[in-house]
Design an enzyme around this catalytic site. Structure first.
Site, short mmCIF file in Angstrom:
data_model
loop_
_atom_site.label_atom_id
_atom_site.label_comp_id
_atom_site.label_asym_id
_atom_site.label_seq_id
_atom_site.Cartn_x
_atom_site.Cartn_y
_atom_site.Cartn_z
N CYS A 1 -11.46 3.57 -0.44
CA CYS A 1 -10.13 4.02 0.00
C CYS A 1 -9.81 3.26 1.27
O CYS A 1 -10.69 3.06 2.12
CB CYS A 1 -10.17 5.53 0.27
N CYS B 1 -4.31 -1.07 -2.01
CA CYS B 1 -4.45 0.38 -2.11
C CYS B 1 -5.41 0.64 -3.27
O CYS B 1 -5.18 0.13 -4.38
CB CYS B 1 -3.08 1.00 -2.39
N HIS C 1 -8.50 3.98 3.94
CA HIS C 1 -8.67 4.66 5.22
C HIS C 1 -10.13 4.74 5.69
O HIS C 1 -10.39 4.88 6.87
CB HIS C 1 -8.13 6.08 5.13
N GLU D 1 -5.56 9.67 9.39
CA GLU D 1 -4.15 9.54 9.82
C GLU D 1 -3.93 10.25 11.16
O GLU D 1 -3.12 9.83 11.97
CB GLU D 1 -3.23 10.16 8.77
N ASP E 1 0.87 -1.18 0.00
CA ASP E 1 0.00 0.00 0.00
C ASP E 1 0.90 1.22 0.00
O ASP E 1 2.11 1.13 0.24
CB ASP E 1 -0.88 0.00 1.27
N SER E 2 0.31 2.38 -0.24
CA SER E 2 1.08 3.62 -0.20
C SER E 2 1.56 3.92 1.22
O SER E 2 2.45 4.75 1.40
CB SER E 2 0.20 4.77 -0.71
N1 DGL Z 1 -4.13 3.90 0.12
C1 DGL Z 1 -4.78 4.98 -0.61
C2 DGL Z 1 -6.05 4.44 -1.28
O1 DGL Z 1 -6.65 3.47 -0.86
C3 DGL Z 1 -5.11 6.17 0.27
C4 DGL Z 1 -3.89 6.97 0.68
C5 DGL Z 1 -3.14 7.55 -0.51
O2 DGL Z 1 -3.65 8.48 -1.15
O3 DGL Z 1 -2.04 7.07 -0.77
O4 DGL Z 1 -6.48 5.00 -2.25
#
Ligand code: DGL
Length: 271
Positions: free
Chosen positions: A186, A75, A188, A154, A12-13
């Site tokens: 997303c 992600c 989050h 976050e 993931d990012s």
């Molecule tokens: N993990 C990203 C997503 O699910 C969210 C955070 C990001 O923008 O990197 O799109």
């Protein structure tokens, strides 16, 4: 190491993919996992498809060096823009988060009106709309980018008036469309489920891609006879590209348990 006892590689990012990892722990407790959070380059959601794809390849190459039996792109942004190219370039199965979420949403809607919320890149890519329309072309899909929700989560502001007002503002138009299903597109957003469900009302189904993705991973491993039944001791490793301390403190909230063995790595930058 036998094929089936090799780890599942997840990237993931940053920390958001831990919501997917949490579901993997729950649904596939006998699997070893290697998680990579590209914390030095988060957020992906504001970047171009070309840049996110390059990052996805670098993350994949790293996980490959750990001899994974599968790659999970945990992600939404990376899955939206790079799943197909990553899939066609590696010899192991690759699972993203879009198709499982789309499938669950298409199955849940009764009035055939689905809302999707995600990062700018995810919404712009239309990935969910395409996947949903592939399943049922009569469904109407309404997408809204909610960029401020990622930093709120976050910071741990998943409850309270600021989070509620922000969610209300983003969701006001989508509510007017009369959707009965909302995809949390997303990583989050599952952490804001409480507020999102209050704002949308109890008649709207919230689709959490994390749960659906873990189901898909299980199904793919099962079909390929790759579910781990070796009885060997499992490993759970974490790699990050920035501070392990920050990852640990915020990540433990996402994962709901202690995180050990976090190593900082440098990804090779050439494609
Ligand atoms: N993990 C990203 C997503 O699910 C969210 C955070 C990001 O923008 O990197 O799109």
């Amino acid at each position: 190491m036998s094929r089936e006892s090799k780890p599942i590689g997840i990237f993931d990012s940053g920390i958001g993919g831990l919501t997917v990892l949490k579901e993997i722990y729950k649904q596939l407790p006998y699997e070893s996992t290697v998680y990579l959070g590209d914390t030095a380059r988060v957020p992906y959601g504001i970047r171009s498809p070309e840049t996110v794809t390059r990052y996805s390849f670098e993350n994949t190459r790293f996980l490959f060096s750990k001899e994974v039996k599968m790659i999970v792109i945990a992600c939404n942004t990376a899955s939206s823009v790079s799943l197909e190219s990553v899939r066609s370039s590696v010899s192991v199965p690759v699972v993203g988060v879009i198709e499982p979420g789309a499938k669950a949403a298409a199955a849940a809607t009764i009035n055939k009106k689905i809302g999707v919320i995600g990062t700018e890149a995810t919404i712009k890519s239309n990935s969910y709309a395409k996947a949903i329309l592939n399943i049922d072309k009569d469904i109407e899909v309404f997408g809204v980018a909610c960029p401020l929700l990622v930093p709120l989560v976050e910071e741990g502001w998943t409850e309270g008036s600021i989070a509620e007002m922000t969610a209300e503002k983003y969701l006001q138009d989508i509510k007017k469309n009369g959707i009965d299903t909302l995809v949390l597109g997303c990583t989050h957003y599952p952490l804001m489920k409480g507020i999102l469900s209050r704002v949308m009302g109890e008649n709207v189904n919230l689709i959490d891609s994390a749960i659906e993705t873990a189901r898909e991973i299980r199904a793919v491993l099962h079909d390929l006879s790759l579910l781990n039944s070796s009885g060997e001791e499992i490993i759970r490793e974490f790699y990050v590209t920035d501070s392990p301390e920050k990852f640990k403190s915020v990540g433990e909230r996402f994962l709901g348990e202690h995180i050990q063995h976090i190593k900082k790595i440098k990804l090779e930058m050439e494609v």
